[in-house]
Motif scaffolding. Structure first.
Motif, PDB file in Angstrom:
ATOM      1  N   LEU A  53       0.837  -1.194   0.000  1.00  0.00           N
ATOM      2  CA  LEU A  53       0.000   0.000   0.000  1.00  0.00           C
ATOM      3  C   LEU A  53       0.873   1.247   0.000  1.00  0.00           C
ATOM      4  N   LEU A  54       0.303   2.369  -0.467  1.00  0.00           N
ATOM      5  CA  LEU A  54       1.012   3.634  -0.404  1.00  0.00           C
ATOM      6  C   LEU A  54       1.243   4.026   1.051  1.00  0.00           C
ATOM      7  N   LYS A  55       2.260   4.845   1.290  1.00  0.00           N
ATOM      8  CA  LYS A  55       2.563   5.254   2.652  1.00  0.00           C
ATOM      9  C   LYS A  55       1.388   5.986   3.298  1.00  0.00           C
ATOM     10  N   LYS A  56       0.720   6.829   2.522  1.00  0.00           N
ATOM     11  CA  LYS A  56      -0.388   7.591   3.086  1.00  0.00           C
ATOM     12  C   LYS A  56      -1.602   6.703   3.351  1.00  0.00           C
ATOM     13  N   GLU A  57      -1.566   5.465   2.840  1.00  0.00           N
ATOM     14  CA  GLU A  57      -2.654   4.529   3.080  1.00  0.00           C
ATOM     15  C   GLU A  57      -2.276   3.473   4.113  1.00  0.00           C
ATOM     16  N   GLY A  58      -1.108   3.642   4.741  1.00  0.00           N
ATOM     17  CA  GLY A  58      -0.728   2.735   5.810  1.00  0.00           C
ATOM     18  C   GLY A  58       0.257   1.659   5.413  1.00  0.00           C
ATOM     19  N   GLY A  59       0.825   1.711   4.203  1.00  0.00           N
ATOM     20  CA  GLY A  59       1.803   0.718   3.769  1.00  0.00           C
ATOM     21  C   GLY A  59       3.201   1.276   3.775  1.00  0.00           C
ATOM     22  N   LEU A  60       4.116   0.521   3.161  1.00  0.00           N
ATOM     23  CA  LEU A  60       5.512   0.952   3.049  1.00  0.00           C
ATOM     24  C   LEU A  60       5.844   1.505   1.673  1.00  0.00           C
TER      25      LEU A  60
ATOM     26  N   TRP B 200       5.855   2.761  11.726  1.00  0.00           N
ATOM     27  CA  TRP B 200       4.914   2.030  10.867  1.00  0.00           C
ATOM     28  C   TRP B 200       4.662   0.637  11.422  1.00  0.00           C
ATOM     29  N   ARG B 201       5.718  -0.032  11.878  1.00  0.00           N
ATOM     30  CA  ARG B 201       5.559  -1.366  12.476  1.00  0.00           C
ATOM     31  C   ARG B 201       4.706  -1.289  13.741  1.00  0.00           C
ATOM     32  N   LEU B 202       4.875  -0.193  14.481  1.00  0.00           N
ATOM     33  CA  LEU B 202       4.090  -0.003  15.691  1.00  0.00           C
ATOM     34  C   LEU B 202       2.618   0.150  15.366  1.00  0.00           C
ATOM     35  N   LEU B 203       2.303   0.993  14.367  1.00  0.00           N
ATOM     36  CA  LEU B 203       0.905   1.223  14.006  1.00  0.00           C
ATOM     37  C   LEU B 203       0.258  -0.022  13.409  1.00  0.00           C
ATOM     38  N   ARG B 204       1.060  -0.809  12.720  1.00  0.00           N
ATOM     39  CA  ARG B 204       0.548  -2.030  12.100  1.00  0.00           C
ATOM     40  C   ARG B 204       0.628  -3.244  13.024  1.00  0.00           C
ATOM     41  N   ASN B 205       1.037  -3.008  14.260  1.00  0.00           N
ATOM     42  CA  ASN B 205       1.175  -4.087  15.234  1.00  0.00           C
ATOM     43  C   ASN B 205       2.107  -5.187  14.732  1.00  0.00           C
ATOM     44  N   ARG B 206       3.280  -4.748  14.231  1.00  0.00           N
ATOM     45  CA  ARG B 206       4.273  -5.693  13.722  1.00  0.00           C
ATOM     46  C   ARG B 206       5.492  -5.792  14.638  1.00  0.00           C
ATOM     47  N   LEU B 207       5.468  -5.108  15.781  1.00  0.00           N
ATOM     48  CA  LEU B 207       6.594  -5.179  16.694  1.00  0.00           C
ATOM     49  C   LEU B 207       6.593  -6.518  17.435  1.00  0.00           C
ATOM     50  N   PRO B 208       7.755  -6.966  17.904  1.00  0.00           N
ATOM     51  CA  PRO B 208       7.836  -8.265  18.606  1.00  0.00           C
ATOM     52  C   PRO B 208       7.278  -8.169  20.026  1.00  0.00           C
ATOM     53  N   THR B 209       5.999  -7.872  20.146  1.00  0.00           N
ATOM     54  CA  THR B 209       5.349  -7.830  21.449  1.00  0.00           C
ATOM     55  C   THR B 209       4.988  -9.247  21.883  1.00  0.00           C
ATOM     56  N   LYS B 210       4.490  -9.346  23.129  1.00  0.00           N
ATOM     57  CA  LYS B 210       4.143 -10.661  23.646  1.00  0.00           C
ATOM     58  C   LYS B 210       3.073 -11.328  22.798  1.00  0.00           C
TER      59      LYS B 210
END
Length: 405
Positions: A192-199, A329-339
């Motif tokens: 997706l485009l950056k303004k649409e939430g992608g990379l 971006w990883r934070l907003l997309r919930n891509r961080l290595p959280t529990k």
């Protein structure tokens, strides 16, 4: 090349007065004058190199006009002669297997060195033959001081001399792409485009269609180019359009013909529908600027549903380092290595996690504080940064995130 005297003085001044400095432990030293040429990365450098390479083209044309070099003829009636192709500092010389060509190539390369004061790297140059004996190639390599090459050879990153219709032709390139991107997941989101939430990573299929469409557009507006004249003598022209060529045409040419018919979008004739011929060729998606790969790719990948973009507009700011807003971006997309994510990916087990009382209440404050400190350290706390942080606060309140301790 008949450049004005004033322009030549400007170029001489740019090359004689260039200065540079060196970073030592992050601190720049005093500037010093370059002894010769431009400093590395100077935007003027590639343009001056192209002017020098144009001198080689003039020398080759003079050789052909004097009858001292015989190029390779293409077309059903051998009406088109190819002698050399140039792309930046890569040069491909094409000719018949005769000793006159070998001696002429050696002479023109040495003459080019004297005129341009550039050096030809003979040890990196190759001489390759098609249906030519190895003994003849060896003798020619001694005259030219070249290495003897074999088919296929690599030119501009692709192998030349093999059948592009076979998978083996593309396997090296596919292996490189597969190695680099094998662990990537969620391509629909990433592309997706950056303004649409992608990379902003391009979709390869649609991007390839947009690039092929550029060739179709050039066939309408640039009919004096070398490539068009080669295609014309190869496939013929009828009614102002190049013929498709039938079964003996190349895969690349059949793909271009498919784009002209509308292939790539799935429905309708998207290319022909966006072309207008009132007084001149116009690209209806951009009547003033004409065809562009960027605009066509955007047209081919239009989202089917509206996307809320205000949050992502605040995330992608130019003054923020790349690694920082990729982290955001990883934070907003919930891509961080959280529990939660590590448990879902089976990277950890429940027994590996230490949980203390009240963590469900405190975890949002911990993460929110860490992110604000990170953004402030990177100079992100501007007006847009404040707006973005407010988005983060709202997001943390409505999203459950657990930390691995």
């Amino acid at each position: 090349m008949n450049f004005p005297t004033l322009w030549r003085k400007w170029m001489a001044e740019c090359m004689a007065t260039a200065t540079a400095s060196v970073l030592v432990n992050g601190c720049p030293t005093e500037e010093f004058t370059m002894e010769r040429g431009l400093r590395q990365g100077d935007p003027l450098s590639p343009f001056l190199f192209l002017l020098a390479a144009e001198g080689f083209h003039i020398l080759m044309v003079s050789l052909i006009q004097a009858g001292l070099f015989n190029g390779y003829r293409v077309g059903r009636e051998n009406t088109m002669c190819l002698s050399h192709l140039q792309f930046a500092d890569d040069t491909l010389i094409i000719g018949e297997k005769i000793w006159l060509n070998v001696r002429s190539m050696r002479a023109v390369l040495l003459l080019f060195e004297q005129v341009s004061e550039l050096k030809v790297n003979f040890h990196k140059s190759l001489i390759t033959g098609v249906n030519v004996t190895d003994s003849w190639l060896y003798e020619a390599s001694l005259i030219l001081n070249f290495r003897v090459g074999t088919l296929p050879f690599v030119y501009l990153g692709l192998p030349i001399g093999r059948d592009p219709r076979k998978l083996e032709f593309w396997r090296p390139l596919l292996d490189i792409i597969r190695t680099r991107l094998s662990n990537w997941k969620g391509w629909d989101t990433v592309c997706l485009l950056k303004k649409e939430g992608g990379l902003g990573v391009r979709r390869m299929r649609e991007f390839n269609v947009a690039l092929l469409g550029k060739w179709c557009w050039c066939m309408l507006i640039d009919r004096d180019g070398l490539w068009y004249r080669v295609l014309k003598v190869r496939y013929g022209e009828e009614g102002g359009r190049l013929k498709e060529g039938g079964g003996d045409s190349s895969v690349w040419w059949r793909m271009l013909c498919g784009i002209r018919r509308g292939a790539g979008l799935g429905e309708g004739s998207w290319f022909e529908d966006n072309v207008s011929t009132l007084d001149r060729w116009r690209w209806m998606l951009d009547p003033i600027g004409g065809y562009s790969v960027k605009g066509t790719y955007k047209y081919l990948t239009l989202p089917t549903t509206p996307v809320e973009t205000s949050l992502y507009d605040a995330a992608w700011l130019k003054q923020v380092p790349l690694k920082v807003y990729v982290f955001v971006w990883r934070l907003l997309r919930n891509r961080l290595p959280t529990k939660d994510n590590l448990l879902r990916r089976r990277a950890i087990h429940h027994d590996d996690i230490f949980v203390w009382e009240g963590v469900a209440v405190q975890r949002h404050r911990i993460i929110s504080s860490s992110v604000v400190i990170l953004l402030a350290a990177c100079g992100f706390m501007s007006t847009s940064g404040s707006t973005f942080c407010s988005y983060l606060q709202t997001w943390f309140v409505t999203t459950s995130i657990s930390l691995v301790i």
